[in-house]
Design an enzyme around this catalytic site. Structure first.
Site, short mmCIF file in Angstrom:
data_model
loop_
_atom_site.label_atom_id
_atom_site.label_comp_id
_atom_site.label_asym_id
_atom_site.label_seq_id
_atom_site.Cartn_x
_atom_site.Cartn_y
_atom_site.Cartn_z
N GLY A 219 110.35 54.92 28.02
CA GLY A 219 109.63 53.89 27.27
C GLY A 219 108.24 54.25 26.83
O GLY A 219 107.53 53.40 26.29
N ALA A 220 107.79 55.50 27.05
CA ALA A 220 106.42 55.86 26.68
C ALA A 220 106.16 55.62 25.21
O ALA A 220 105.07 55.18 24.82
CB ALA A 220 106.14 57.31 27.05
N ASP A 343 103.17 65.25 22.43
CA ASP A 343 104.43 64.86 23.06
C ASP A 343 105.04 66.03 23.82
O ASP A 343 106.24 66.23 23.83
CB ASP A 343 105.43 64.31 22.03
N TRP A 429 109.94 67.90 19.70
CA TRP A 429 111.11 68.15 20.56
C TRP A 429 110.97 69.45 21.33
O TRP A 429 111.88 69.82 22.08
CB TRP A 429 112.40 68.11 19.75
N ASP A 433 113.91 71.06 25.38
CA ASP A 433 113.90 69.63 25.65
C ASP A 433 114.69 69.35 26.93
O ASP A 433 114.70 70.16 27.85
CB ASP A 433 114.44 68.87 24.44
#
Length: 729
Positions: A219-220, A343, A429, A433
């Site tokens: 949920g980040a 990310d 990504w 990943d």
């Protein structure tokens, strides 16, 4: 109990809403089953009768796969060697089982005493006879499917854990549930969400250590505060919770770890944004040290200027954190990307091993997170031993071994400073990943499914406000920019590729590599038969020689394969299982680029053995796109609709309305869907995971989005899909 096709006795009670059975646990029916010669572990002993000692001693019964990575060290190495480099070319399909929903399949199956436990989309659990693929029971937790849009990477699930007769599954909507391994009935259920106003989900597989079920949350991207929770395996009672980022600085920190972390954050914007740091996938466990290792994810927002005034390391984002497995008390951490701005999660697979380094044996933890480096860390202390990049990168110039910190390239770090668009490698990504890697102690190599990809990052000039519509990314920047034209997309797709890297963790260098046409190829398995197994995004299952990388075997898989395979044996016969089914974030958000893989979603369990002769089931060919209705909106309407679409709809249906084929391609809507477009958006399609957008759009905005989709449908009629014109070299 194994399904054998007996008629259902009328006096068996109904199973209830949470399960679907081919068997019912009434006494008469069970007696009939026991008379049919079922395996001992199913007919007499308690199924899934696993505990910590059994997992620790897993090499003494290599025919089972009792934990997510087979053992607590997560090496994904099997001592089985009936299938070897000499006979692997004789592998054939033994059996297949078709899953209910054709969406992303990412689970690692568990096999204990002849029974396979695995999951499909929306957290549905299947118990199968590992010899034949026959369904024993199926458990549907009835996940709140309207919340699928709050999962960054679709309604996927990475598998279950088993412990003393129970099967544990994390449910997409945030529940953790225990299931009776014999009957498939729910035993207990707990809601893991700390705040029901936030978009907490679960897509990762639980682990069970010392009688506690450990699970993190996702949920980040939607603005939550990360944590990991341990629950008593028998009762479901919460044992401890470890927060990964600090809470409101006006309140006292929960523990020593949060005291440490709070000093590395600035301002209070992160409180409203959640902070991120979700531990949505990887764990490992060292029973001797009694340390549980947690892989921690990215920040919320991604842009550090809006998250923490572009200051501070923001612990424990993008970190490996070691905690006491019994209490959750902080032991040490290593942060792979301080102040993460791209990310670069550290939720990727962690492996524990013993390596001889500089003439001395070291107990290490190894990880290849998104940021592109391969780390070897002392797992007792968190000391960095070595780190080198596995693919080309431009965000950092290396690792400073004195401090353990990356040497960040000023140009890559400047996107939030000068407001200019920056092309960063790797992109969001990552170089690697969630797809699990594996380690073979015979070859000393780690087998990494790697990505070669870049992405643009662009600062937004105004501080982002939290969007009240929960199914919307809260990134605080612009990213994922793609051209709309098919030819331009094709050229961009060619810059995104994958490879299987056999990495020497001592030399910190590749031993061999195999290229792939695109990213998101499957996780790996390695065995004592000098083999590495992997599925590919373009729909194949493959075996390589572990020492040399020579391809030894290949068969079609009827769909893309992302999950990591496993191997097991029953009645002295070795099997290899792949979970096949295209989907996940790549094929939704970046659907236009994922089309280069040239596959359809078709979810099934594929199990192979020497001499197998079963026939592969394949999907029906996709239907041609229907003729779209006339475009009636002007250029301004279409442009506005495009912006609304990319902001709200692209995470599922693809940027610029180019779907990867997993979820509907909105350029290909039939006439009746065009006629009820407003009703569909305002009413939702809950069984398919689409929420109502009545709180997100006005009727005028829905009309603008509709006109944009009609325009894109006409573009499709004129240009065709880029991937249909691509011919692999």
């Amino acid at each position: 109990m194994r399904a054998i096709g007996l008629p259902m006795p009328s006096n068996c009670p109904p199973s209830g809403w949470q399960s679907t059975f081919r068997l019912r646990p009434c006494a008469l029916f069970v007696a009939l089953l026991l008379a049919t010669g079922l395996p001992a572990a199913q007919a007499g002993e308690r199924p899934a009768n696993v505990d910590g000692q059994r997992i620790i001693a897993a090499d003494q019964e290599p025919g089972n796969w009792m934990s997510h990575g087979r053992t607590y060290d997560e090496q994904r190495y099997s001592p089985l060697k009936d299938i070897t480099e000499r006979n692997v070319d004789q592998l054939g399909l033994a059996w297949s089982y078709k899953l209910d929903i054709d969406r992303g399949v990412e689970a690692t199956p568990i096999v204990v005493d002849g029974v396979m436990y695995t999951t499909g989309p929306f957290s549905v659990v299947y118990a199968l006879d590992a010899r034949s693929g026959e369904l024993i029971w199926k458990y549907d937790p009835q996940s709140d499917r309207s919340r699928a849009g709050e999962a960054c990477c679709d309604a996927i699930n990475r598998g279950v854990a088993v412990w003393q007769g129970k099967v544990y599954v994390g449910v997409l909507d945030g529940r953790l549930e225990a299931i009776d391994a014999r009957t498939g009935q729910r035993v207990w259920s707990v809601d893991t969400r700390a705040d029901h106003s936030r978009s907490y989900t679960i897509t990762g597989a639980p682990r069970v250590v010392n009688g506690k079920v450990v699970i993190g949350n996702g949920g980040a991207e939607f603005g939550v505060r990360g944590y990991v929770t341990a629950y008593d395996a028998e009762s479901g009672e919460q044992a401890w919770r470890f927060y990964t980022v600090p809470g409101d600085p006006k309140l006292p920190p929960e523990d020593r770890a949060m005291e440490i972390a709070a000093k590395t954050w600035y301002g209070d914007a992160f409180v409203e944004q959640g902070g991120g740091g979700t531990a949505w996938d990887s764990f490992a466990f060292d029973p001797e040290l009694n340390l549980l290792y947690i892989g921690v994810g990215n920040g919320s927002t991604w842009d550090p200027k809006w998250r923490s005034q572009a200051k501070g390391d923001n612990l424990f984002l993008s970190s490996i954190v070691a905690v006491d497995a019994d209490t959750g008390e902080y032991a040490w951490h290593y942060q792979t990307t301080p102040g993460d701005a791209w990310d670069y999660t550290a939720t990727q697979h962690m492996i524990l091993a013993e390596l001889e380094i500089d003439g001395r044996e070291r107990k290490v933890l190894m990880q290849a997170p998104k940021n592109g480096f391969f780390y070897v860390i002392d797992r007792a202390t968190g000391e960095l031993i070595s780190a080198e990049n596995i693919v080309p990168i431009n965000w950092a110039k290396g690792i400073d071994m004195k401090t353990g910190r990356p040497i960040v390239d000023d140009e890559a770090a400047a996107y939030w400073k000068d407001g200019k668009r920056k092309l960063i490698t790797p992109g969001f990504w990552g170089a690697h990943d969630w797809h699990p890697m594996s380690y073979n102690p015979q070859t000393g190599l780690v087998y990494i499914p790697a990505h070669i990809m870049s992405a643009y990052y662009e600062h937004i000039p105004d501080a982002p406000k939290r969007n009240p519509f929960k199914s919307m990314y809260q990134l605080g920047l612009k990213t994922g920019m793609m051209p709309e034209g098919a030819d331009e997309l094709l050229e961009m797709a060619k810059t995104w590729s994958g490879k299987l890297i056999a990495w020497d963790p001592v030399k910190q260098a590749p031993a061999w590599e195999v290229p792939y046409v695109t990213i998101f190829n499957g996780g790996t398995l390695t065995t004592a038969g000098n083999l590495v197994f992997e599925g590919s995004a373009d729909g194949r299952v493959i075996a390589y020689a572990a020492d040399s990388g020579r391809k030894l075997w290949e068969q079609p898989a009827a769909s893309g394969v992302m999950a990591a395979p496993i191997t097991y044996s029953v009645d002295g016969e070795q099997y290899v299982t792949f979970m096949a089914g295209w989907g996940g974030a790549f094929s939704t958000f970046a659907g236009a680029l994922s089309l280069r893989a040239g596959v359809q979603p078709f979810a099934q369990v594929l199990t192979y053995k020497l001499g197998g002769t079963a026939k592969l089931r394949e999907p029906s060919p996709p239907a041609d796109a229907p003729k779209p209705p006339p475009l009636t909106g002007d250029a301004a309407t279409v442009e506005t609709g495009g912006k609304l679409y990319d902001a709200h709809c692209s995470q599922c249906h693809g940027i610029h309305a180019v779907s990867g084929g997993v979820l509907p391609d909105l350029r290909k809507l039939p006439e009746e869907e065009h006629q009820r477009f407003l009703g569909t958006l305002f009413g939702g399609r809950i069984p398919d995971g689409m929420p109502s957008f009545a709180d997100a759009f006005t009727p005028e905005q829905v009309g603008q989005i509709h006109q944009y989709l009609i325009k894109r449908a006409h573009d499709l009629q004129q240009e065709g899909d880029a991937w249909t014109r691509f011919k692999p070299e």
